[in-house]
Design a protein around this motif. Structure first.
Motif, PDB file in Angstrom:
ATOM      1  N   LEU A   1       8.931  -2.924   3.891  1.00  0.00           N
ATOM      2  CA  LEU A   1       8.046  -3.874   4.554  1.00  0.00           C
ATOM      3  C   LEU A   1       8.899  -4.937   5.223  1.00  0.00           C
ATOM      4  O   LEU A   1       9.888  -5.401   4.640  1.00  0.00           O
ATOM      5  CB  LEU A   1       7.123  -4.565   3.549  1.00  0.00           C
ATOM      6  CG  LEU A   1       6.018  -3.757   2.904  1.00  0.00           C
ATOM      7  CD1 LEU A   1       6.520  -2.962   1.738  1.00  0.00           C
ATOM      8  CD2 LEU A   1       4.934  -4.691   2.459  1.00  0.00           C
ATOM      9  N   HIS A   2       8.514  -5.332   6.426  1.00  0.00           N
ATOM     10  CA  HIS A   2       9.209  -6.389   7.155  1.00  0.00           C
ATOM     11  C   HIS A   2       8.193  -7.456   7.514  1.00  0.00           C
ATOM     12  O   HIS A   2       7.185  -7.185   8.160  1.00  0.00           O
ATOM     13  CB  HIS A   2       9.854  -5.822   8.421  1.00  0.00           C
ATOM     14  CG  HIS A   2      10.335  -6.888   9.349  1.00  0.00           C
ATOM     15  ND1 HIS A   2       9.796  -7.069  10.599  1.00  0.00           N
ATOM     16  CD2 HIS A   2      11.285  -7.833   9.214  1.00  0.00           C
ATOM     17  CE1 HIS A   2      10.403  -8.081  11.201  1.00  0.00           C
ATOM     18  NE2 HIS A   2      11.296  -8.562  10.374  1.00  0.00           N
ATOM     19  N   SER A   3       8.461  -8.673   7.069  1.00  0.00           N
ATOM     20  CA  SER A   3       7.629  -9.816   7.430  1.00  0.00           C
ATOM     21  C   SER A   3       8.506 -10.748   8.257  1.00  0.00           C
ATOM     22  O   SER A   3       9.458 -11.331   7.747  1.00  0.00           O
ATOM     23  CB  SER A   3       7.112 -10.514   6.169  1.00  0.00           C
ATOM     24  OG  SER A   3       6.334 -11.630   6.516  1.00  0.00           O
TER      25      SER A   3
ATOM     26  N   TYR B   1      12.505  -8.752   4.050  1.00  0.00           N
ATOM     27  CA  TYR B   1      12.443  -7.303   3.953  1.00  0.00           C
ATOM     28  C   TYR B   1      12.352  -6.953   2.474  1.00  0.00           C
ATOM     29  O   TYR B   1      13.215  -7.353   1.689  1.00  0.00           O
ATOM     30  CB  TYR B   1      13.697  -6.648   4.526  1.00  0.00           C
ATOM     31  CG  TYR B   1      13.877  -6.838   6.001  1.00  0.00           C
ATOM     32  CD1 TYR B   1      13.470  -5.852   6.897  1.00  0.00           C
ATOM     33  CD2 TYR B   1      14.469  -7.990   6.515  1.00  0.00           C
ATOM     34  CE1 TYR B   1      13.642  -6.024   8.268  1.00  0.00           C
ATOM     35  CE2 TYR B   1      14.648  -8.155   7.876  1.00  0.00           C
ATOM     36  CZ  TYR B   1      14.236  -7.171   8.745  1.00  0.00           C
ATOM     37  OH  TYR B   1      14.400  -7.339  10.088  1.00  0.00           O
TER      38      TYR B   1
ATOM     39  N   GLN C   1       2.173 -11.694   7.501  1.00  0.00           N
ATOM     40  CA  GLN C   1       2.095 -10.812   6.350  1.00  0.00           C
ATOM     41  C   GLN C   1       2.310  -9.383   6.801  1.00  0.00           C
ATOM     42  O   GLN C   1       1.976  -9.016   7.921  1.00  0.00           O
ATOM     43  CB  GLN C   1       0.735 -10.918   5.664  1.00  0.00           C
ATOM     44  CG  GLN C   1       0.578 -12.157   4.826  1.00  0.00           C
ATOM     45  CD  GLN C   1      -0.759 -12.170   4.124  1.00  0.00           C
ATOM     46  OE1 GLN C   1      -1.769 -12.437   4.746  1.00  0.00           O
ATOM     47  NE2 GLN C   1      -0.752 -11.879   2.840  1.00  0.00           N
ATOM     48  N   SER C   2       2.869  -8.599   5.909  1.00  0.00           N
ATOM     49  CA  SER C   2       3.092  -7.186   6.149  1.00  0.00           C
ATOM     50  C   SER C   2       2.599  -6.433   4.925  1.00  0.00           C
ATOM     51  O   SER C   2       2.681  -6.953   3.807  1.00  0.00           O
ATOM     52  CB  SER C   2       4.588  -6.943   6.362  1.00  0.00           C
ATOM     53  OG  SER C   2       4.847  -5.579   6.542  1.00  0.00           O
ATOM     54  N   SER C   3       2.090  -5.225   5.117  1.00  0.00           N
ATOM     55  CA  SER C   3       1.620  -4.474   3.952  1.00  0.00           C
ATOM     56  C   SER C   3       1.867  -2.985   4.135  1.00  0.00           C
ATOM     57  O   SER C   3       2.001  -2.490   5.254  1.00  0.00           O
ATOM     58  CB  SER C   3       0.142  -4.739   3.696  1.00  0.00           C
ATOM     59  OG  SER C   3      -0.635  -4.236   4.743  1.00  0.00           O
ATOM     60  N   GLN C   4       1.936  -2.298   3.008  1.00  0.00           N
ATOM     61  CA  GLN C   4       2.060  -0.850   2.968  1.00  0.00           C
ATOM     62  C   GLN C   4       1.162  -0.349   1.848  1.00  0.00           C
ATOM     63  O   GLN C   4       1.068  -0.977   0.786  1.00  0.00           O
ATOM     64  CB  GLN C   4       3.497  -0.416   2.654  1.00  0.00           C
ATOM     65  CG  GLN C   4       4.482  -0.654   3.757  1.00  0.00           C
ATOM     66  CD  GLN C   4       4.325   0.345   4.884  1.00  0.00           C
ATOM     67  OE1 GLN C   4       3.782   1.423   4.723  1.00  0.00           O
ATOM     68  NE2 GLN C   4       4.817  -0.029   6.049  1.00  0.00           N
TER      69      GLN C   4
ATOM     70  N   THR D   1       1.767  -6.226  -0.393  1.00  0.00           N
ATOM     71  CA  THR D   1       1.664  -7.138   0.742  1.00  0.00           C
ATOM     72  C   THR D   1       2.720  -8.215   0.564  1.00  0.00           C
ATOM     73  O   THR D   1       2.877  -8.746  -0.533  1.00  0.00           O
ATOM     74  CB  THR D   1       0.263  -7.788   0.812  1.00  0.00           C
ATOM     75  OG1 THR D   1      -0.702  -6.748   0.937  1.00  0.00           O
ATOM     76  CG2 THR D   1       0.146  -8.723   1.990  1.00  0.00           C
TER      77      THR D   1
END
Length: 151
Positions: A101-103, A88, A110-113, A78
């Motif tokens: 991931l791109h925030s 990124y 927040q961005s998560s994978q 995250t």
């Protein structure tokens, strides 16, 4: 009757011993950032607050998770950018990009994978900045890196 009870207990003990003898070691880690982190081009994120490190395969001084045994692993990341600049980051396995991931900038997004990967002993998995001058905003553990041996 007593002899058969003793035999039953002994059989349960042996069965339990066999189960533990064949059990795979546990591997799991979760690490977070505790401060705003500036990243150079392809620089590894060094998550400095280790919440768990079962199997001791995550190395906070490098930011790398070194796979201790072949298996199927869950890897999760995250990321949260600074408000005035997008971030990124990439999840890397050895030298191969597994995910990006791109925030975006603006509102502390927040961005998560989450990935499930078949990994081999001594593979390395880490998170790195994709571009020069990436900033991950953190003072409360918003940026997280996790890995767990599933099977």
């Amino acid at each position: 009757m007593m002899k058969s009870l003793w035999q039953l207990r002994y059989a349960i003990f042996l069965c339990g011993t066999c189960m533990f003898a064949n059990a795979r070691p546990k591997v799991a880690f979760t690490a977070t950032l505790t401060r705003v982190t500036h990243l150079a081009y392809h620089q590894a994120v060094k998550y400095d607050r280790v919440l768990s490190n079962i199997g001791r395969a995550y190395h906070p001084w490098t930011g790398h998770f070194t796979v201790p045994m072949d298996g199927v692993y869950l890897i999760s990341c995250t990321a949260m950018s600074e408000t005035n600049m997008a971030a990124y980051v990439q999840i890397i396995k050895n030298r191969q990009v597994m995910s990006t991931l791109h925030s975006s900038a603006g509102t502390y997004p927040q961005s998560s994978q989450t990935l499930v990967l078949r990994l081999r002993k001594n593979d390395r998995v880490w998170v790195r900045g994709m571009f020069h001058n990436q900033i991950l905003n953190d003072n409360s553990s918003y940026n997280v890196f996790t890995g767990v041996l599933l099977n």
